[in-house]
Motif scaffolding. Structure first.
Motif, PDB file in Angstrom:
ATOM      1  N   LYS A 245     -44.187  33.501  22.610  1.00  0.00           N
ATOM      2  CA  LYS A 245     -43.623  34.668  21.918  1.00  0.00           C
ATOM      3  C   LYS A 245     -44.049  34.683  20.453  1.00  0.00           C
ATOM      4  N   LYS A 246     -44.060  33.519  19.825  1.00  0.00           N
ATOM      5  CA  LYS A 246     -44.463  33.431  18.420  1.00  0.00           C
ATOM      6  C   LYS A 246     -45.947  33.769  18.268  1.00  0.00           C
ATOM      7  N   ILE A 247     -46.766  33.285  19.185  1.00  0.00           N
ATOM      8  CA  ILE A 247     -48.204  33.601  19.142  1.00  0.00           C
ATOM      9  C   ILE A 247     -48.411  35.094  19.300  1.00  0.00           C
ATOM     10  N   TYR A 248     -47.686  35.717  20.220  1.00  0.00           N
ATOM     11  CA  TYR A 248     -47.838  37.160  20.438  1.00  0.00           C
ATOM     12  C   TYR A 248     -47.417  37.956  19.205  1.00  0.00           C
ATOM     13  N   GLU A 249     -46.355  37.513  18.539  1.00  0.00           N
ATOM     14  CA  GLU A 249     -45.910  38.204  17.321  1.00  0.00           C
ATOM     15  C   GLU A 249     -46.943  38.111  16.205  1.00  0.00           C
ATOM     16  N   GLN A 250     -47.727  37.036  16.175  1.00  0.00           N
ATOM     17  CA  GLN A 250     -48.726  36.847  15.127  1.00  0.00           C
ATOM     18  C   GLN A 250     -49.995  37.658  15.366  1.00  0.00           C
ATOM     19  N   ALA A 251     -50.196  38.123  16.573  1.00  0.00           N
ATOM     20  CA  ALA A 251     -51.411  38.871  16.893  1.00  0.00           C
ATOM     21  C   ALA A 251     -51.339  40.265  16.293  1.00  0.00           C
ATOM     22  N   PRO A 252     -52.459  40.764  15.757  1.00  0.00           N
ATOM     23  CA  PRO A 252     -52.463  42.140  15.248  1.00  0.00           C
ATOM     24  C   PRO A 252     -52.336  43.131  16.392  1.00  0.00           C
ATOM     25  N   LYS A 253     -51.678  44.243  16.135  1.00  0.00           N
ATOM     26  CA  LYS A 253     -51.489  45.248  17.188  1.00  0.00           C
ATOM     27  C   LYS A 253     -52.465  46.405  16.981  1.00  0.00           C
ATOM     28  N   PRO A 254     -53.041  46.988  18.021  1.00  0.00           N
ATOM     29  CA  PRO A 254     -52.745  46.738  19.422  1.00  0.00           C
ATOM     30  C   PRO A 254     -53.450  45.480  19.910  1.00  0.00           C
ATOM     31  N   CYS A 255     -52.746  44.704  20.684  1.00  0.00           N
ATOM     32  CA  CYS A 255     -53.284  43.488  21.276  1.00  0.00           C
ATOM     33  C   CYS A 255     -52.956  43.518  22.764  1.00  0.00           C
ATOM     34  N   VAL A 256     -53.967  43.318  23.574  1.00  0.00           N
ATOM     35  CA  VAL A 256     -53.737  43.344  25.020  1.00  0.00           C
ATOM     36  C   VAL A 256     -53.518  41.921  25.521  1.00  0.00           C
ATOM     37  N   VAL A 257     -52.674  41.809  26.525  1.00  0.00           N
ATOM     38  CA  VAL A 257     -52.355  40.517  27.130  1.00  0.00           C
ATOM     39  C   VAL A 257     -52.942  40.492  28.531  1.00  0.00           C
ATOM     40  N   VAL A 258     -53.721  39.451  28.810  1.00  0.00           N
ATOM     41  CA  VAL A 258     -54.364  39.309  30.110  1.00  0.00           C
ATOM     42  C   VAL A 258     -53.845  38.027  30.760  1.00  0.00           C
ATOM     43  N   ALA A 259     -53.254  38.148  31.939  1.00  0.00           N
ATOM     44  CA  ALA A 259     -52.779  37.001  32.702  1.00  0.00           C
ATOM     45  C   ALA A 259     -53.887  36.578  33.651  1.00  0.00           C
ATOM     46  N   VAL A 260     -54.358  35.341  33.501  1.00  0.00           N
ATOM     47  CA  VAL A 260     -55.470  34.837  34.297  1.00  0.00           C
ATOM     48  C   VAL A 260     -54.968  33.747  35.232  1.00  0.00           C
ATOM     49  N   GLY A 261     -55.201  33.931  36.517  1.00  0.00           N
ATOM     50  CA  GLY A 261     -54.844  32.918  37.500  1.00  0.00           C
ATOM     51  C   GLY A 261     -53.495  33.174  38.147  1.00  0.00           C
ATOM     52  N   GLN A 262     -53.319  32.573  39.288  1.00  0.00           N
ATOM     53  CA  GLN A 262     -52.118  32.796  40.073  1.00  0.00           C
ATOM     54  C   GLN A 262     -50.864  32.248  39.394  1.00  0.00           C
ATOM     55  N   CYS A 263     -50.979  31.169  38.658  1.00  0.00           N
ATOM     56  CA  CYS A 263     -49.804  30.608  37.974  1.00  0.00           C
ATOM     57  C   CYS A 263     -49.277  31.562  36.905  1.00  0.00           C
ATOM     58  N   ALA A 264     -50.175  32.202  36.166  1.00  0.00           N
ATOM     59  CA  ALA A 264     -49.744  33.162  35.152  1.00  0.00           C
ATOM     60  C   ALA A 264     -49.161  34.418  35.793  1.00  0.00           C
ATOM     61  N   LEU A 265     -49.649  34.758  36.978  1.00  0.00           N
ATOM     62  CA  LEU A 265     -49.171  35.959  37.654  1.00  0.00           C
ATOM     63  C   LEU A 265     -47.817  35.741  38.319  1.00  0.00           C
ATOM     64  N   SER A 266     -47.690  34.642  39.063  1.00  0.00           N
ATOM     65  CA  SER A 266     -46.490  34.486  39.898  1.00  0.00           C
ATOM     66  C   SER A 266     -45.883  33.091  39.848  1.00  0.00           C
ATOM     67  N   ARG A 267     -46.356  32.237  39.003  1.00  0.00           N
ATOM     68  CA  ARG A 267     -45.924  30.845  38.878  1.00  0.00           C
ATOM     69  C   ARG A 267     -46.375  29.995  40.065  1.00  0.00           C
ATOM     70  N   HIS A 268     -46.989  30.607  41.049  1.00  0.00           N
ATOM     71  CA  HIS A 268     -47.645  29.943  42.176  1.00  0.00           C
ATOM     72  C   HIS A 268     -46.823  28.765  42.704  1.00  0.00           C
TER      73      HIS A 268
END
Length: 141
Positions: free
Chosen positions: A71-94
């Motif tokens: 959350k802290k990393i996302y707040e530090q990113a300039p907007k607009p910033c897109v978030v990409v979930a890569v891999g099954q663990c990021a998508l569904s915790r697998h």
């Protein structure tokens, strides 16, 4: 389309965050930058600071320690910033879904713009996802 979003489609600077993954997704992301796959031809570059990032690539299941840091990393990113979930663990915790240390899915913590499934996703899938993201940004998100 705003000028910031238009500039974003020309050259995407990517910050990579591993939130407790097995590192297979991380290896496949790095493989995208090798001469064989050469994702830089689409203007994508890995950068070392989230403060310069246009996109955040997130791998791994979100655990108790990684949630506040993410959350802290996302707040530090300039907007607009897109978030990409890569891999099954990021998508569904697998396979870590019922682990005591794993929290809610990533899309309940951050607004995810693109999902790239696979365990691990092949470099071709990652490149295809990035191209779809650029097309999505060109259409106006």
């Amino acid at each position: 389309m705003s000028i910031k979003t238009k500039a974003l489609t020309k050259s995407i600077w990517v910050f990579h965050v591993s939130c407790g993954s097995c590192n297979n997704c991380d290896i496949e992301i790095l493989d995208c930058f090798t001469p064989r796959h050469d994702i830089e031809r689409f203007g994508v570059q890995l950068i070392g600071s989230v403060r310069h990032a246009d996109a955040i690539l997130i791998t791994g299941a979100m655990n108790r320690k990684s949630v506040p840091r993410m959350k802290k990393i996302y707040e530090q990113a300039p907007k607009p910033c897109v978030v990409v979930a890569v891999g099954q663990c990021a998508l569904s915790r697998h396979m870590f879904r019922y682990s005591y240390n794993v929290r809610e899915p990533l899309d309940e913590i951050l607004p995810v713009d693109l999902y790239i499934p696979g365990c691990p996703p092949k470099p071709e899938a990652i490149i295809s996802g990035i191209v779809k993201l650029v097309e999505k940004l060109n259409k106006g998100k």
